[in-house]
Design an enzyme around this catalytic site. Structure first.
Site, PDB file in Angstrom:
ATOM      1  N   LYS A 112      38.274  34.309  37.330  1.00  0.00           N
ATOM      2  CA  LYS A 112      38.179  34.739  35.941  1.00  0.00           C
ATOM      3  C   LYS A 112      37.701  33.613  35.038  1.00  0.00           C
ATOM      4  O   LYS A 112      36.975  33.850  34.066  1.00  0.00           O
ATOM      5  CB  LYS A 112      39.530  35.273  35.466  1.00  0.00           C
ATOM      6  CG  LYS A 112      39.922  36.581  36.143  1.00  0.00           C
ATOM      7  CD  LYS A 112      41.260  37.094  35.624  1.00  0.00           C
ATOM      8  CE  LYS A 112      41.633  38.407  36.286  1.00  0.00           C
ATOM      9  NZ  LYS A 112      42.932  38.929  35.808  1.00  0.00           N
ATOM     10  N   LYS A 197      37.071  45.813  44.742  1.00  0.00           N
ATOM     11  CA  LYS A 197      38.164  46.697  44.347  1.00  0.00           C
ATOM     12  C   LYS A 197      37.755  47.567  43.156  1.00  0.00           C
ATOM     13  O   LYS A 197      36.993  47.134  42.297  1.00  0.00           O
ATOM     14  CB  LYS A 197      39.392  45.857  43.981  1.00  0.00           C
ATOM     15  CG  LYS A 197      40.659  46.676  43.771  1.00  0.00           C
ATOM     16  CD  LYS A 197      41.844  45.805  43.443  1.00  0.00           C
ATOM     17  CE  LYS A 197      41.826  45.332  42.012  1.00  0.00           C
ATOM     18  NZ  LYS A 197      43.132  44.780  41.578  1.00  0.00           N
ATOM     19  N   LYS A 200      39.851  48.467  36.713  1.00  0.00           N
ATOM     20  CA  LYS A 200      39.786  49.231  35.471  1.00  0.00           C
ATOM     21  C   LYS A 200      39.016  48.532  34.370  1.00  0.00           C
ATOM     22  O   LYS A 200      38.735  49.140  33.339  1.00  0.00           O
ATOM     23  CB  LYS A 200      41.198  49.582  34.994  1.00  0.00           C
ATOM     24  CG  LYS A 200      42.127  48.417  34.760  1.00  0.00           C
ATOM     25  CD  LYS A 200      43.512  48.926  34.348  1.00  0.00           C
ATOM     26  CE  LYS A 200      44.500  47.791  34.186  1.00  0.00           C
ATOM     27  NZ  LYS A 200      44.789  47.110  35.459  1.00  0.00           N
TER      28      LYS A 200
END
Length: 332
Positions: A112, A197, A200
């Protein structure tokens, strides 16, 4: 009884992956009065660039969807992280227990941080320290089991290390938790990139099925799912054929079948995709319907969250007060 804690971060709309990998397990097996705590971890959403109004909206939506999925506030505690001050109170004590090196080794931090630097946003200090806040989320409640996806295993291991270290230095204070993982569909992959993955908060949403997607949207996304080239047909092989394996995993999770056995029923991808689309639409239908009912009565959701925060606070405060005393702080 076994006390569990788990949470969902309001950084995007909840997905099929969230439901099959976590929420359905919470509903089916993990609810026990005073022993199961489920949290919308809104403070974790602040570690990256965000819109305040969107965080509030997604936090309320996440709580509503958890209730719509079957979490029963009479059998578990559902609350919002920022409504219970003990999380941040304990996080600082654990920051004084953790080391800079072990936080910088966290895989999610490195990934990140690299994305934030590439986008020019800069890396927030909270992105580095948020695994410590996650440890506080868990340890504040005497948690014994943490149902998480594989991508969170490293953070639970850090939590265990911090609990053991604190206990050794200052006296036994925390229960040392363990991670648990559902056996099937613990990690649903993106329909357009079956090596990643189903997240969201991804920018490209074409391969993500959201819990509130209309049936025709679900069908369109599934029918356009990436499959595998080459000979061999439909087989369940996550390494060699990730596209077909992902579709079979989703179908198995929806129907209760075995993905390797299900593969024998299909000669081509068209029929498999149609069956997956049908199964997902039917799986999500009651969730969407119940969400619409709850969304029409926001006062009920707010009441559940208020009551849940009160119960959570009563459980966490003695643990955190004990930690404050153990580390050497004066009583208030």
């Amino acid at each position: 009884m076994t006390r569990i804690f788990s949470g969902v971060k309001p950084t995007g709309h909840l997905t099929l992956g969230n439901y099959l990998g976590a929420v359905r397990q919470w509903v089916a097996a993990d609810q026990e009065p005073d022993e199961a705590l489920f949290c919308v971890v809104d403070l974790h959403a602040l570690t990256v660039e965000h819109e305040p109004a969107r965080v509030r909206r997604l936090s309320r939506q996440a709580a509503t969807l958890l209730l719509a999925s079957g979490l029963d506030p009479r059998r578990c505690t559902l609350f919002v992280q920022s409504h219970v001050d003990e999380h941040t109170r304990l996080a600082y004590l654990l920051e004084c227990t953790a080391t800079d090196g072990e936080l910088r080794r966290m895989i999610q931090y490195r990934e990140k941080a690299a994305r934030a630097q590439a986008s020019g946003d800069g890396v927030r200090l909270s992105l580095l320290t948020y695994p410590v806040l996650m440890a506080a989320d868990i340890l504040a409640y005497g948690t014994q089991e943490v149902p998480v996806g594989e991508d969170q295993r490293q953070h639970v291991e850090l939590t265990r290390d911090l609990a053991v270290r604190f206990n050794q230095r200052y006296g036994h204070t925390f229960t040392v938790p363990k991670a648990t993982h559902p056996a099937v569909a613990a990690r649903v992959m993106d329909l357009q990139d079956p090596t990643a993955k189903m997240g969201k908060s991804h920018e490209n949403t074409a391969g993500i099925v959201y819990l509130l997607d209309e049936p025709e949207v679900v069908r369109r996304k599934v029918m356009r799912a990436v499959t595998d080239s080459g000979e061999g047909g439909v087989v369940h092989d996550r390494e060699a054929r990730p596209g077909s394996a992902n579709l079979l995993d989703v179908l198995a999770a929806c129907t209760g079948g075995d993905p390797k056995v299900l593969a024998d029923d299909y000669q081509g991808y068209g029929a498999l995709k149609r069956d997956v689309a049908d199964a997902v639409v039917e799986l999500l239908r009651p969730v969407r319907e119940r969400h619409a009912e709850l969304a029409a009565d926001p006062g009920e959701v707010e009441r559940v969250l208020r009551d849940g925060a009160g119960r959570a606070r009563a459980l966490a405060r003695p643990v955190v007060d004990r930690a404050y005393a153990a580390i050497g702080l004066l009583d208030r």
